[in-house]
Design an enzyme around this catalytic site. Structure first.
Site, PDB file in Angstrom:
ATOM      1  N   TRP A   8       0.822  -1.217   0.000  1.00 55.24           N
ATOM      2  CA  TRP A   8       0.000   0.000   0.000  1.00 55.24           C
ATOM      3  C   TRP A   8       0.849   1.258   0.000  1.00 55.24           C
ATOM      4  O   TRP A   8       0.563   2.207  -0.725  1.00 55.24           O
ATOM      5  CB  TRP A   8      -0.995  -0.015   1.160  1.00 55.24           C
ATOM      6  CG  TRP A   8      -2.082  -1.024   0.936  1.00 55.24           C
ATOM      7  CD1 TRP A   8      -2.313  -2.157   1.664  1.00 55.24           C
ATOM      8  CD2 TRP A   8      -3.079  -1.020  -0.096  1.00 55.24           C
ATOM      9  NE1 TRP A   8      -3.386  -2.847   1.140  1.00 55.24           N
ATOM     10  CE2 TRP A   8      -3.868  -2.174   0.065  1.00 55.24           C
ATOM     11  CE3 TRP A   8      -3.380  -0.153  -1.157  1.00 55.24           C
ATOM     12  CZ2 TRP A   8      -4.951  -2.492  -0.786  1.00 55.24           C
ATOM     13  CZ3 TRP A   8      -4.448  -0.454  -1.999  1.00 55.24           C
ATOM     14  CH2 TRP A   8      -5.218  -1.607  -1.814  1.00 55.24           C
ATOM     15  N   ASP A  34      -1.503   6.623   6.337  1.00 51.24           N
ATOM     16  CA  ASP A  34      -2.586   5.760   5.876  1.00 51.24           C
ATOM     17  C   ASP A  34      -2.849   4.747   6.984  1.00 51.24           C
ATOM     18  O   ASP A  34      -2.047   3.836   7.207  1.00 51.24           O
ATOM     19  CB  ASP A  34      -2.167   5.056   4.576  1.00 51.24           C
ATOM     20  CG  ASP A  34      -3.233   4.096   4.051  1.00 51.24           C
ATOM     21  OD1 ASP A  34      -4.267   3.911   4.719  1.00 51.24           O
ATOM     22  OD2 ASP A  34      -3.005   3.523   2.953  1.00 51.24           O
ATOM     23  N   LYS A  73     -12.467  -1.470   6.321  1.00 50.15           N
ATOM     24  CA  LYS A  73     -11.721  -2.419   7.131  1.00 50.15           C
ATOM     25  C   LYS A  73     -12.232  -2.366   8.568  1.00 50.15           C
ATOM     26  O   LYS A  73     -12.722  -3.350   9.090  1.00 50.15           O
ATOM     27  CB  LYS A  73     -10.219  -2.108   7.107  1.00 50.15           C
ATOM     28  CG  LYS A  73      -9.419  -2.578   5.878  1.00 50.15           C
ATOM     29  CD  LYS A  73      -9.944  -2.133   4.553  1.00 50.15           C
ATOM     30  CE  LYS A  73      -9.186  -2.624   3.356  1.00 50.15           C
ATOM     31  NZ  LYS A  73      -8.141  -1.778   2.873  1.00 50.15           N
TER      32      LYS A  73
HETATM   33  C1  LIG Z   1      -7.580  -1.266   1.567  1.00 50.96           C
HETATM   34  C2  LIG Z   1      -6.463  -0.302   1.691  1.00 50.96           C
HETATM   35  C3  LIG Z   1      -6.301   0.757   0.790  1.00 50.96           C
HETATM   36  C4  LIG Z   1      -7.198   0.965  -0.409  1.00 50.96           C
HETATM   37  O1  LIG Z   1      -8.465   1.300   0.004  1.00 50.96           O
HETATM   38  P1  LIG Z   1      -9.622   1.637  -1.041  1.00 50.96           P
HETATM   39  O2  LIG Z   1     -10.696   2.150  -0.148  1.00 50.96           O
HETATM   40  O3  LIG Z   1      -9.969   0.374  -1.741  1.00 50.96           O
HETATM   41  O4  LIG Z   1      -9.109   2.668  -1.970  1.00 50.96           O
HETATM   42  C5  LIG Z   1      -5.252   1.626   0.991  1.00 50.96           C
HETATM   43  N1  LIG Z   1      -4.414   1.487   2.036  1.00 50.96           N
HETATM   44  C6  LIG Z   1      -4.543   0.481   2.919  1.00 50.96           C
HETATM   45  C7  LIG Z   1      -3.588   0.370   4.051  1.00 50.96           C
HETATM   46  C8  LIG Z   1      -5.573  -0.445   2.773  1.00 50.96           C
HETATM   47  O5  LIG Z   1      -5.716  -1.448   3.660  1.00 50.96           O
END
Ligand SMILES: *Cc1c(COP(=O)(O)O)cnc(C)c1O
Length: 365
Positions: free
Chosen positions: A101, A176, A200
């Protein structure tokens, strides 16, 4: 009705009491004679819902007054572009690469600012296969950078940045936190901006949380579209246009559920216990199962593991499915298995998984 134990990485399981409340309120929210999906986002009912959601989130995370909370769309992936559009209109930014990511975030930032600013990799663990974190002393970060970006929980590789990992203090830190926000207390004041897709650990997909320090607003370039401009969104209470109303409502119910559990210190204790149980099973399997991540930065939320004999993968997956344990197949870039054990996964579900894994290893070891 038989609910399975759902180990999906995302969209992931939601707390059952939240789903039951959503079901009960679907046709008639609090006597309004309509459900939340059908309400004007500018009406008094929804205004109350979004204000309560923000207040509960602020209480849970201890968000300081000097930060704005935005409920946006586009997912964390959109933030990979939106953050440099807002914060990097010249100069350079530093990115730490500790898994898929953060690597994607760096690539997208490079694409967005191409020719106008630069995006540097301040440290990467890719050569070692993303199984740890760089020695903080060895980070080549630039004290004049517009910001320092990292992913505090790599969902695919299962690498979580521990709270005592040193972060640069000279520049705003952008994190993030998509896959572990609200899983443990966090000192928001260490960050300039925190972002997270909801699906999540927050709620349904469709809403993306951004918590941004006020002094970082107003830095977007003049051609930035209004919906992508944090300061325009902040001025309009995230409602320049129609926000993802239903997702915000469900996220708000999750925040209330978390507060009722005792808030983040309580959910952290539960998460630590769940993760300890699962890692102990893996480490105690005599090599039958294996997780390669350095113990100090193993994720409490996403536990990838492989079977020593990958020829048993198919049997593992079909037997877990038959036992009511779902979505354990690993990400294609890692292989093997992954158990995501977010806030909504009870200890009982992890116990069922661990009992299954011990039994499977006995039968096939
Ligand atoms: C799932 C995830 C993303 C992407 O998320 P989307 O909502 O599908 O754009 C980005 N960073 C992390 C750490 C993730 O777990």
């Amino acid at each position: 009705m038989a609910r399975i134990w759902n180990f999906s990485a995302g969209p992931a399981a939601l707390p059952q009491p939240v789903l039951e409340q959503v079901r009960d309120e679907l046709l008639d929210w609090h006597g309004a004679g309509m459900g939340v999906m059908e309400m004007s986002h500018r009406g008094k009912e929804f205004t109350g819902i979004v204000q309560q959601a923000e207040a509960d989130l602020r209480a849970l995370l201890g968000v300081p007054e000097s930060y704005r909370v935005l409920f946006l769309q586009g997912g964390a992936t959109q933030q990979f572009a939106q953050i440099p559009m807002n914060l990097l209109t010249g100069g350079s930014a530093d990115y730490l690469v500790t898994g898929s990511w953060s690597k994607k975030a760096l690539k997208e930032a490079q694409r967005v600012v191409a020719g106008t600013a630069s995006v540097r990799c301040a440290g990467s663990t890719e050569a070692d296969g993303f199984v740890g974190l760089p020695d903080p002393q060895a980070l080549a970060f630039d004290p004049r950078a517009a910001y320092f970006h990292l992913c505090t929980n790599e969902t695919i590789h299962g690498v979580e940045v521990p709270p005592d990992y040193p972060l640069p203090s000279a520049v705003p830190v952008v994190a993030d936190m998509s896959s572990h926000i609200l899983s443990r207390p966090v000192d928001v004041s260490r960050y300039g901006l925190i972002y997270a897709g909801a699906q999540k650990n927050i709620g349904p997909s469709g809403v993306t949380l951004v918590i941004v320090r006020e002094d970082l607003l107003g830095r977007a370039g003049p051609t930035t579209p209004s919906v992508m401009d944090f300061s325009v969104m902040a001025e309009n209470g995230s409602m320049l246009n129609t926000p993802p109303t239903f997702a915000i409502y469900v996220a708000g119910l999750v925040f209330q559920w978390l507060r009722a559990q005792g808030g983040l210190p309580a959910i952290e204790r539960a998460n630590a216990e769940k993760a300890a149980l699962l890692y102990a099973c893996i480490d105690g399997s005599g090599g039958f199962y294996r997780n390669p991540v350095a113990p100090a930065c193993r994720s409490r939320m996403n536990v990838p593991f492989t079977l020593a004999d990958s020829g048993l993968d198919a049997a593992f997956l079909s037997e877990t499915k038959a036992a009511g344990l779902a979505s354990l197949k690993g990400h294609k870039s890692f292989g093997g298995m992954r158990a995501s054990i977010y806030n909504a996964m009870p200890l009982a579900g992890v116990r069922v998984l661990v009992d299954f894994m011990n039994d499977f290893a006995r039968r096939h070891g």
